[in-house]
Design a protein around this motif. Sequence first.
Motif, mmCIF file in Angstrom:
data_model
loop_
_atom_site.group_PDB
_atom_site.id
_atom_site.type_symbol
_atom_site.label_atom_id
_atom_site.label_comp_id
_atom_site.label_asym_id
_atom_site.label_seq_id
_atom_site.Cartn_x
_atom_site.Cartn_y
_atom_site.Cartn_z
ATOM 1 N N ASN A 198 0.889 -1.235 -0.017
ATOM 2 C CA ASN A 198 -0.349 0.058 0.019
ATOM 3 C C ASN A 198 0.833 1.330 0.088
ATOM 4 O OD1 ASN A 198 -2.325 -1.529 0.001
ATOM 5 N ND2 ASN A 198 -2.423 -1.660 2.292
ATOM 6 N N LEU A 203 2.371 1.576 -3.460
ATOM 7 C CA LEU A 203 1.347 2.203 -4.558
ATOM 8 C C LEU A 203 1.168 3.642 -4.151
ATOM 9 C CD1 LEU A 203 -1.639 -0.487 -4.626
ATOM 10 C CD2 LEU A 203 -0.284 0.685 -6.511
ATOM 11 N N THR A 204 1.002 4.175 -2.893
ATOM 12 C CA THR A 204 0.640 5.424 -2.523
ATOM 13 C C THR A 204 1.997 6.314 -3.062
ATOM 14 O OG1 THR A 204 -0.435 4.834 -0.795
ATOM 15 C CG2 THR A 204 0.119 6.945 -0.876
ATOM 16 N N ILE A 237 1.889 9.324 -5.704
ATOM 17 C CA ILE A 237 2.243 10.598 -5.461
ATOM 18 C C ILE A 237 3.404 11.143 -6.394
ATOM 19 C CG2 ILE A 237 3.815 11.876 -3.764
ATOM 20 C CD1 ILE A 237 2.080 10.426 -1.546
ATOM 21 N N ASP A 250 -7.310 -6.387 -2.602
ATOM 22 C CA ASP A 250 -6.094 -5.527 -2.420
ATOM 23 C C ASP A 250 -6.546 -4.109 -2.777
ATOM 24 O OD1 ASP A 250 -4.404 -7.521 -1.940
ATOM 25 O OD2 ASP A 250 -3.506 -7.434 -4.064
ATOM 26 N N ALA A 291 -8.132 -2.950 0.190
ATOM 27 C CA ALA A 291 -7.079 -2.555 1.243
ATOM 28 C C ALA A 291 -6.204 -1.303 0.997
ATOM 29 C CB ALA A 291 -6.367 -3.624 1.479
ATOM 30 N N TRP A 292 -6.263 -0.986 -0.214
ATOM 31 C CA TRP A 292 -5.470 0.271 -0.646
ATOM 32 C C TRP A 292 -6.155 1.701 -0.332
ATOM 33 C CZ3 TRP A 292 -4.810 3.596 -5.233
ATOM 34 C CH2 TRP A 292 -3.699 4.515 -5.242
ATOM 35 N N PHE A 294 -6.338 2.005 3.257
ATOM 36 C CA PHE A 294 -5.068 2.577 3.759
ATOM 37 C C PHE A 294 -5.039 3.889 3.487
ATOM 38 C CE2 PHE A 294 -0.716 3.869 2.653
ATOM 39 C CZ PHE A 294 -0.057 3.408 3.721
ATOM 40 N N LEU A 295 -5.626 4.319 2.182
ATOM 41 C CA LEU A 295 -5.503 5.930 1.934
ATOM 42 C C LEU A 295 -6.588 6.690 2.959
ATOM 43 C CD1 LEU A 295 -5.538 6.250 -1.758
ATOM 44 C CD2 LEU A 295 -3.446 6.560 -0.352
ATOM 45 N N ALA A 325 -1.090 11.287 3.443
ATOM 46 C CA ALA A 325 -0.890 11.090 1.940
ATOM 47 C C ALA A 325 -1.607 12.383 1.202
ATOM 48 C CB ALA A 325 -2.110 9.927 1.884
ATOM 49 N N LEU A 355 1.295 14.948 1.224
ATOM 50 C CA LEU A 355 2.426 14.571 0.275
ATOM 51 C C LEU A 355 2.089 14.674 -1.029
ATOM 52 C CD1 LEU A 355 4.021 11.331 1.962
ATOM 53 C CD2 LEU A 355 5.237 13.693 1.582
ATOM 54 N N LEU A 356 0.969 14.572 -1.164
ATOM 55 C CA LEU A 356 0.366 14.724 -2.644
ATOM 56 C C LEU A 356 0.321 16.254 -2.924
ATOM 57 C CD1 LEU A 356 -1.105 13.345 -5.212
ATOM 58 C CD2 LEU A 356 -3.147 13.698 -4.225
#
Lengths: 143, 102
Positions: A3, A6-7, A11, B40, B43-44, B47-48, B55, B58-59
């Motif tokens: 994860n 992927l993040t 970014i 998956d 789950a991602w 997670f986000l 996140a 940072l983005l």
Amino acid sequence: MKNLLLTAVLIMAACGLSYGVFYTASRDPKAVREALADRDAMAWLRSDFKLTDAQFAAIKRLHEDYHVECSAHCAAILDAREHHAPAPEIARLEEVCERSMTEHFKKVAALMSPEEGPRYLAVVLPKVADYDHHGAPSLQVRP
Amino acid sequence: MKSTDSPKSLQNTLTNWQVNPTREPAFRGLVWQKIAERRDDAAWIGFLRTHAIPAGGLLALALVVGAWSGHWQARAQAQEQRDALVTDYVHSLDARAMLVQR
């Protein structure tokens, strides 16, 4: 871990995309870029200072006329050097040359639109003034 | 219904209709793979959601850094080319520079 990876990829992709968009948006217009890449001064003048056909033709004529005057200055300075004229005399001739060049650029600027003329002068006049500050390259010419 | 044959014809068709599916040996594996992929993705997203602030921060930072560096790079490149061209242009009209070129 997956994860996080992927993040991070997302970014970084966003960063790359943002770079690409702003790089493309901040570049000069295509015509200016082409003129700069070709080192074509007249095409650069035309595109960067948004000259109309009439303005461009008048400026081109002015440049051609000035080349004659410029060659005369050049000959005078060269003649003074070859005849070992005193340094103040050579300096005076160079000053005449610089003054006439400045006048010429002002005439060119006057042919441009009121917005572009001052911008043109702000770009070229420092180069005229800079010339002396870089160790007077004309002194390299010795008979 | 105009035709009296229709129900009989349909009945015959249904009687004779046979389905012969091709055997897919990896079917079970493919199903589990799809389930795992969905899991998956979920789950991602989860997670986000749980790390939304770092996140998102940072983005946003990445977008700003990308934008600034893209803009800066384009302007620096243009300025360098313009500077070289203006120097050539002014020297082409400068008797002092003409003497240097001789």
